[in-house]
Design a protein around this motif. Sequence first.
Motif, PDB file in Angstrom:
ATOM      1  N   ALA A   1      -7.229 -59.544  40.425  1.00 34.96           N
ATOM      2  CA  ALA A   1      -7.003 -59.504  38.974  1.00 34.96           C
ATOM      3  C   ALA A   1      -8.251 -59.025  38.243  1.00 34.96           C
ATOM      4  O   ALA A   1      -8.189 -58.159  37.365  1.00 34.96           O
ATOM      5  N   LEU A   2      -9.380 -59.561  38.656  1.00 31.26           N
ATOM      6  CA  LEU A   2     -10.625 -59.164  37.990  1.00 31.26           C
ATOM      7  C   LEU A   2     -10.934 -57.690  38.267  1.00 31.26           C
ATOM      8  O   LEU A   2     -11.440 -56.980  37.406  1.00 31.26           O
TER       9      LEU A   2
ATOM     10  N   TRP B   1      -8.785 -55.311  38.748  1.00 32.41           N
ATOM     11  CA  TRP B   1      -7.919 -54.543  37.831  1.00 32.41           C
ATOM     12  C   TRP B   1      -8.529 -54.523  36.437  1.00 32.41           C
ATOM     13  O   TRP B   1      -8.678 -53.471  35.826  1.00 32.41           O
ATOM     14  N   GLY B   2      -8.828 -55.706  35.962  1.00 32.15           N
ATOM     15  CA  GLY B   2      -9.390 -55.819  34.617  1.00 32.15           C
ATOM     16  C   GLY B   2     -10.639 -54.976  34.478  1.00 32.15           C
ATOM     17  O   GLY B   2     -10.803 -54.212  33.521  1.00 32.15           O
TER      18      GLY B   2
ATOM     19  N   ILE C   1      -9.842 -51.212  34.480  1.00 34.10           N
ATOM     20  CA  ILE C   1      -9.207 -50.814  33.215  1.00 34.10           C
ATOM     21  C   ILE C   1     -10.277 -50.735  32.117  1.00 34.10           C
ATOM     22  O   ILE C   1     -10.337 -49.787  31.343  1.00 34.10           O
ATOM     23  N   LEU C   2     -11.145 -51.722  32.121  1.00 37.14           N
ATOM     24  CA  LEU C   2     -12.224 -51.745  31.122  1.00 37.14           C
ATOM     25  C   LEU C   2     -13.107 -50.508  31.259  1.00 37.14           C
ATOM     26  O   LEU C   2     -13.400 -49.811  30.280  1.00 37.14           O
TER      27      LEU C   2
ATOM     28  N   LEU D   1      -4.941 -55.966  27.879  1.00 40.05           N
ATOM     29  CA  LEU D   1      -4.696 -55.965  29.327  1.00 40.05           C
ATOM     30  C   LEU D   1      -5.881 -56.574  30.073  1.00 40.05           C
ATOM     31  O   LEU D   1      -5.712 -57.402  30.978  1.00 40.05           O
ATOM     32  N   VAL D   2      -7.070 -56.146  29.697  1.00 39.81           N
ATOM     33  CA  VAL D   2      -8.263 -56.680  30.359  1.00 39.81           C
ATOM     34  C   VAL D   2      -8.306 -58.199  30.203  1.00 39.81           C
ATOM     35  O   VAL D   2      -8.544 -58.939  31.156  1.00 39.81           O
TER      36      VAL D   2
ATOM     37  N   PHE E   1      -5.828 -59.844  32.473  1.00 38.47           N
ATOM     38  CA  PHE E   1      -6.278 -59.860  33.864  1.00 38.47           C
ATOM     39  C   PHE E   1      -7.358 -60.911  34.082  1.00 38.47           C
ATOM     40  O   PHE E   1      -7.393 -61.567  35.118  1.00 38.47           O
ATOM     41  N   VAL E   2      -8.210 -61.044  33.084  1.00 38.47           N
ATOM     42  CA  VAL E   2      -9.267 -62.056  33.227  1.00 38.47           C
ATOM     43  C   VAL E   2      -8.652 -63.450  33.274  1.00 38.47           C
ATOM     44  O   VAL E   2      -9.024 -64.287  34.102  1.00 38.47           O
TER      45      VAL E   2
ATOM     46  N   GLY F   1      -5.675 -63.954  34.232  1.00 38.04           N
ATOM     47  CA  GLY F   1      -4.955 -63.942  35.501  1.00 38.04           C
ATOM     48  C   GLY F   1      -5.824 -64.340  36.671  1.00 38.04           C
ATOM     49  O   GLY F   1      -5.341 -64.778  37.723  1.00 38.04           O
TER      50      GLY F   1
ATOM     51  N   ALA G   1      -1.504 -62.942  36.048  1.00 30.44           N
ATOM     52  CA  ALA G   1      -1.946 -61.680  36.635  1.00 30.44           C
ATOM     53  C   ALA G   1      -0.749 -60.791  36.915  1.00 30.44           C
ATOM     54  O   ALA G   1      -0.812 -59.559  36.748  1.00 30.44           O
TER      55      ALA G   1
ATOM     56  N   GLU H   1      -0.019 -57.163  35.330  1.00 27.53           N
ATOM     57  CA  GLU H   1       0.234 -55.955  36.108  1.00 27.53           C
ATOM     58  C   GLU H   1       1.465 -55.220  35.577  1.00 27.53           C
ATOM     59  O   GLU H   1       1.474 -54.004  35.423  1.00 27.53           O
TER      60      GLU H   1
ATOM     61  N   PHE I   1       0.732 -53.566  32.440  1.00 25.58           N
ATOM     62  CA  PHE I   1      -0.060 -52.353  32.666  1.00 25.58           C
ATOM     63  C   PHE I   1       0.864 -51.162  32.916  1.00 25.58           C
ATOM     64  O   PHE I   1       0.693 -50.107  32.319  1.00 25.58           O
ATOM     65  N   TYR I   2       1.850 -51.385  33.795  1.00 25.51           N
ATOM     66  CA  TYR I   2       2.749 -50.263  34.092  1.00 25.51           C
ATOM     67  C   TYR I   2       3.592 -49.902  32.875  1.00 25.51           C
ATOM     68  O   TYR I   2       3.858 -48.724  32.610  1.00 25.51           O
TER      69      TYR I   2
END
Lengths: 401, 443
Positions: A267-268, A270-271, A274-275, B20-21, B24-25, B27, B34, B38, B41-42
């Motif tokens: 998850a991190l 991904w984050g 993305i960032l 989103l970020v 995820f954090v 998540g 999470a 995801e 995101f899609y």
Amino acid sequence: MKEKKYVIFLIAVVALYVVSEMLKPAKMNWLTTYHEAHSIPFGGIAMHNLMQDIFDQPSPKSEYRTLYELALEESPMGNPLIIADGIGMDGNDFNALMKHIAAGGSALLSARNIQGPLADSLGFNIRVEDEELIYDFRAIQEALTGQIEETITLNLPDDAKREYSFSKVATTSYFSRIEKDNFEVLAVNEDDDPVLIAYKKLSGNLYLSTMPLAFTNYFILAEKTTEFAAAMLSHLPEDEVVFQNEYYQLGRQEAQTPLRVILSNRALRWGFFILLFTVIIFMVFESKRRQRIIPLITPLKNMSIEFVETLGRLYYRQSDHRKLAEKRVNYWKDFVRGHYNLRTDHFDEQFAVDLTNKSGQSRKSINGLLEFIKRVEDGIAINEGELMQIEKQLNAFYGIE
Amino acid sequence: MSQVRSFYITNRFFYAAGALVFLFVVGFAVPWIAIIAEVSFYLSLACLVIDTLLLFRVKDGIELERLCTEKFSNGDDNPVRLIVENRYPIALHLQVIDELPEQLQIRGQRFELDLGSGEVKEIDYNVRPLKRGEYSFGFVNVFASTFLGVVRKRYQLGEVQSVAVYPSFIQMRKYELLAISNQLQEFGVKKIRRIGNNMEFEQIKNYVSGDDYRKVNWKATARKGRLMVNQYQDERSQQVYSVIDKGRVMQMPFEGLSLLDYAINSSLVISNIALKKGDKAGIVTFQQKVNSILPASSRNMQLNLILEHLYKQKTGYKETDYSKLYIALKRKVTQRSLVLLYTNFESLSALKRQLPFLRKIRQQHLLVCIFFQNTEIEKVINKKAIDLEEVYTKGIAEQLAFEKKLIVKELQAHGIHTILTPPKELSVNTINKYLELKSRGLI
């Protein structure tokens, strides 16, 4: 056409610079790294080749963790070989090392200086001389070319002795004091001070040396000193695993920082990506022009207020309050003439009455004002307080809020 | 390639990315979030693609035209109109950025509007130029976004257009109409009592209330059966010269416009009125020497000549030389004329230096010396002073304002007419003076 000329000129200058840099003699890098893959004079690639010859393992590896971590995570951890400019182990590392030795393991520590629990508990001191030979590249180069040498005498097991001639650069430090009972001296310098000692109190073998440079490419590749390093290394049992611990010289070499944690979690990760991606997009797209460039044209500036303020400050420095009061009275008179159509050559009772009627002010404030104006006209000195007072009265008269 | 270049991104994109970020954090701690993250995101990615397709599938989806006059009037608001048409099959949100002439130094002008499919809208705005000369409009940048609002497409529309900024002809028209229809009172122009009479007969007309009843023509009244009066002609074909000082003192700006441009605008107004009243108008400009003389005339062309002449004026703001002006007037202007001298005196000593030349000019012409109240200094005067230093500043400001009045007195003492006016009211006060002098028959 003209632009082309500049481009050609620019390319020529760059080319000239590159050529001149290439022709310059390469500057020697006298940094001490002892790193397994460094081929600079004080790197450690030659020693690793030497280790392959001496020990049974195919390729001795390097570690970049503390002894404490190694003892925890790897068991058994193998015999550490620590080569560094200075070793300052903390209690945990020291305990891990001593445990290893007590369990019958071996270790070789070579450093110009060793401090902390290790030196205190085992009982020795190291003295470092000619310190500029450690950090001053020019001094190192001069010492190496100047052939200032010192003879090191190595005691061999059969009571034979062998002498090696080292440059002074490699012999800057020695053990100035050792607890005679704990240690066996294996090598001494010209003044009979030990440079290689062995700790005898435990079942394993701990070797301490003050000549880390003997393990560097420079001295291993020099024929007359190769053997000394080989002799020191050969104290370690050749059938056991040996590793060089480079943590004490170079620190951790793996990916450091919080990223290690972030990248290890899905998850991190991904984050984070993305960032990162968004930041790049931001920079690319937000820097795009939205309209054409507008060159800066500074508009004309009206300097009247600055001019008046400067003049005011000049008069303020002089602080001739009466003169200023006169100016204000002049303006006031002009105001009265212009607005109320009254003569201002002398202020009698009739004038006061007319002014009161026309201006709509109270008779009292008009009288106060006139009194003050008479004083100014009579040339009586005015002080700061009165000047501020008249400002208030005039504001009331002009109706300035 | 041009498609790529016109690809822009909205803030909404960055907010979504930020959200989103954040998801995820969170998540990281709560695994099921999470999964949501995801999926979002899609979804966002899909939005991005759909939005891009919606916008970029249509070519030439926005039409725009900029409408404005070829000439702008200096110091006035000049209207500009943008007509936008949405040819997309969907409603759009548009951000419109017009590339304004660089002289205006306006950077933040943006128009936001929503436009339905096929809808046409107009955007009106005003431009207030403060300098004469050539101004150039660039393209109009239109950033279109859909209801999704993730992506923006830029259109560069309209055309590069250049506009000439002329001395204020808007003011000229305004006062011209008023002068003819005798409505100047509304704008603060005084009605002057006629003292002298011109005996040049013009016509007999019906009496209307307000006409001088001493001029009733009784014979005509008897014939017609209603009151008739004689009307006499105004004095005509007198020369009116606007003499403009282009020197250092005229550089000072008020509300962004330099005194020189105020003077130029006012010269245009007064010349126009003079021409309309049957007088001859001319222009003289000078600084360290006399730069140009446009001889007074009342030809049809004259107003245009004056406009072009004033448009061209450039200056280095040098120190002015009144002796040169005197010599030029002496040689070139032989007939006694009304000379409206636009200049500025900040102090009495500045006037005293030039006074001999002004007196010389006065001997031959009717001289009106026009100079300006410093409204910036008046702001200081009309403010409360808090400490002693400010009292001093205020005292000095009052002294300077008082000195302007002394300048007026000094000039009047030498028989020179004066107009002391705030820059904004220059035109009105000049017209007043002109009408006053004319009706008093001083020229």
